[in-house]
Scaffold this motif. Structure first.
Motif, short mmCIF file in Angstrom:
data_model
loop_
_atom_site.label_atom_id
_atom_site.label_comp_id
_atom_site.label_asym_id
_atom_site.label_seq_id
_atom_site.Cartn_x
_atom_site.Cartn_y
_atom_site.Cartn_z
N GLY A 52 2.05 -5.59 2.94
CA GLY A 52 3.32 -5.93 2.34
C GLY A 52 4.24 -4.74 2.15
O GLY A 52 3.90 -3.60 2.48
N LYS A 53 5.40 -5.04 1.63
CA LYS A 53 6.45 -4.04 1.43
C LYS A 53 6.31 -3.38 0.06
O LYS A 53 6.06 -4.05 -0.95
CB LYS A 53 7.83 -4.70 1.50
N VAL A 54 6.53 -2.07 0.05
CA VAL A 54 6.56 -1.34 -1.21
C VAL A 54 7.90 -1.65 -1.88
O VAL A 54 8.94 -1.62 -1.25
CB VAL A 54 6.38 0.17 -0.98
N GLY A 55 7.83 -1.97 -3.15
CA GLY A 55 9.02 -2.35 -3.88
C GLY A 55 9.07 -3.83 -4.16
O GLY A 55 9.87 -4.28 -4.98
N VAL A 60 4.64 1.00 -6.48
CA VAL A 60 4.69 2.41 -6.11
C VAL A 60 3.36 3.11 -6.42
O VAL A 60 2.87 3.90 -5.60
CB VAL A 60 5.87 3.13 -6.82
N GLU A 61 2.76 2.85 -7.57
CA GLU A 61 1.50 3.51 -7.91
C GLU A 61 0.39 3.12 -6.94
O GLU A 61 -0.41 3.96 -6.54
CB GLU A 61 1.10 3.20 -9.35
N ASP A 62 0.33 1.83 -6.58
CA ASP A 62 -0.67 1.41 -5.60
C ASP A 62 -0.40 2.06 -4.25
O ASP A 62 -1.33 2.53 -3.58
CB ASP A 62 -0.67 -0.11 -5.45
N ALA A 63 0.86 2.10 -3.84
CA ALA A 63 1.21 2.71 -2.55
C ALA A 63 0.87 4.19 -2.54
O ALA A 63 0.44 4.73 -1.51
CB ALA A 63 2.68 2.48 -2.25
N ALA A 98 6.59 1.11 4.39
CA ALA A 98 7.21 -0.20 4.64
C ALA A 98 7.95 -0.56 3.36
O ALA A 98 7.34 -0.82 2.33
CB ALA A 98 6.15 -1.23 4.99
N SER A 99 9.27 -0.54 3.43
CA SER A 99 10.10 -0.60 2.23
C SER A 99 10.88 -1.90 2.10
O SER A 99 11.50 -2.35 3.05
CB SER A 99 11.10 0.57 2.26
N GLU A 136 8.93 -2.28 9.04
CA GLU A 136 7.59 -2.83 9.30
C GLU A 136 6.66 -1.73 9.76
O GLU A 136 7.09 -0.78 10.42
CB GLU A 136 7.64 -3.90 10.40
N LEU A 137 5.38 -1.89 9.44
CA LEU A 137 4.33 -1.00 9.95
C LEU A 137 3.24 -1.86 10.60
O LEU A 137 3.15 -3.07 10.33
CB LEU A 137 3.73 -0.17 8.82
N PRO A 138 2.41 -1.27 11.46
CA PRO A 138 1.34 -2.05 12.09
C PRO A 138 0.49 -2.80 11.07
O PRO A 138 0.19 -2.28 9.99
CB PRO A 138 0.51 -0.99 12.82
N LEU A 139 0.11 -4.00 11.41
CA LEU A 139 -0.75 -4.87 10.59
C LEU A 139 -0.14 -5.21 9.24
O LEU A 139 -0.85 -5.61 8.32
CB LEU A 139 -2.14 -4.23 10.40
N ASN A 140 1.16 -4.99 9.08
CA ASN A 140 1.86 -5.22 7.81
C ASN A 140 1.37 -4.25 6.72
O ASN A 140 1.41 -4.57 5.53
CB ASN A 140 1.73 -6.68 7.36
N ALA A 141 0.91 -3.07 7.15
CA ALA A 141 0.46 -2.05 6.19
C ALA A 141 1.65 -1.56 5.38
O ALA A 141 2.77 -1.48 5.88
CB ALA A 141 -0.18 -0.87 6.94
N PRO A 142 1.40 -1.17 4.12
CA PRO A 142 2.50 -0.65 3.31
C PRO A 142 2.82 0.82 3.57
O PRO A 142 3.93 1.26 3.31
CB PRO A 142 1.99 -0.85 1.87
N VAL A 143 1.85 1.57 4.08
CA VAL A 143 2.00 3.02 4.25
C VAL A 143 1.27 3.46 5.51
O VAL A 143 0.22 2.91 5.87
CB VAL A 143 1.40 3.79 3.04
#
Length: 152
Positions: A52-55, A60-63, A98-99, A136-143
């Motif tokens: 998923g998307k950060v934000g 933010v702490e998880d990311a 991924a924002s 977007e990032l591969p596999l819907n990764a956040p970072v």
């Protein structure tokens, strides 16, 4: 300061196994005294820890924690190629976040990677850096994080 492998032990951190490439590329490649890693996702035992998307879906702490996982995966790729104790210093970190629309806290997220490198390498862990927001990032990764290191 301790050698990187000793410092990881002191911190209670074990490097993961190198993730198998998801395409036609290498996890890490040496050119002269530099090692470049492929972008690393927050995979633990081959599974993405979050999507998923950060934000919005990811805080933010998880990311920040996910960026730490990414950089550990990058260090594992370096270790498998040349041995972590041959690292003279960290040259560059590039972090992709991924924002969600309007999210501008990418530097705070990528600090997870940068601060861990400082914990492991001390002064040699200081580096140039980019923290980039992407759709977007591969596999819907956040970072995703990639690093360039100098080796002896």
């Amino acid at each position: 300061m301790s050698k990187p492998n000793e410092r990881l032990r002191e911190l209670g951190i074990t490097l993961p196994k190198v993730a198998a490439p998801a395409g036609a590329y290498l996890p890490a490649r040496r050119s002269g005294s530099l090692v470049f890693t492929a972008g690393q996702l927050p995979l633990v035992e081959g599974k993405l820890v979050a999507t998923g998307k950060v934000g919005t879906e990811v805080g933010v702490e998880d990311a920040y924690g996910h960026a730490r996982i990414c950089v550990l995966n990058a260090l594992a790729a370096v270790d498998a190629l040349v041995g972590l104790d041959s690292v003279v210093g960290i040259v560059k970190v590039v972090g992709f976040v991924a924002s969600a629309p309007g999210f501008s806290g990418q530097p705070a997220v990528i600090n997870g990677a940068s601060e861990l490198l400082g914990e492991v390498f001390g002064e040699a862990g200081l580096h140039a850096r980019s923290a980039v927001g992407v759709a977007e990032l591969p596999l819907n990764a956040p970072v995703e994080v990639e690093i360039v290191v100098e080796v002896s």
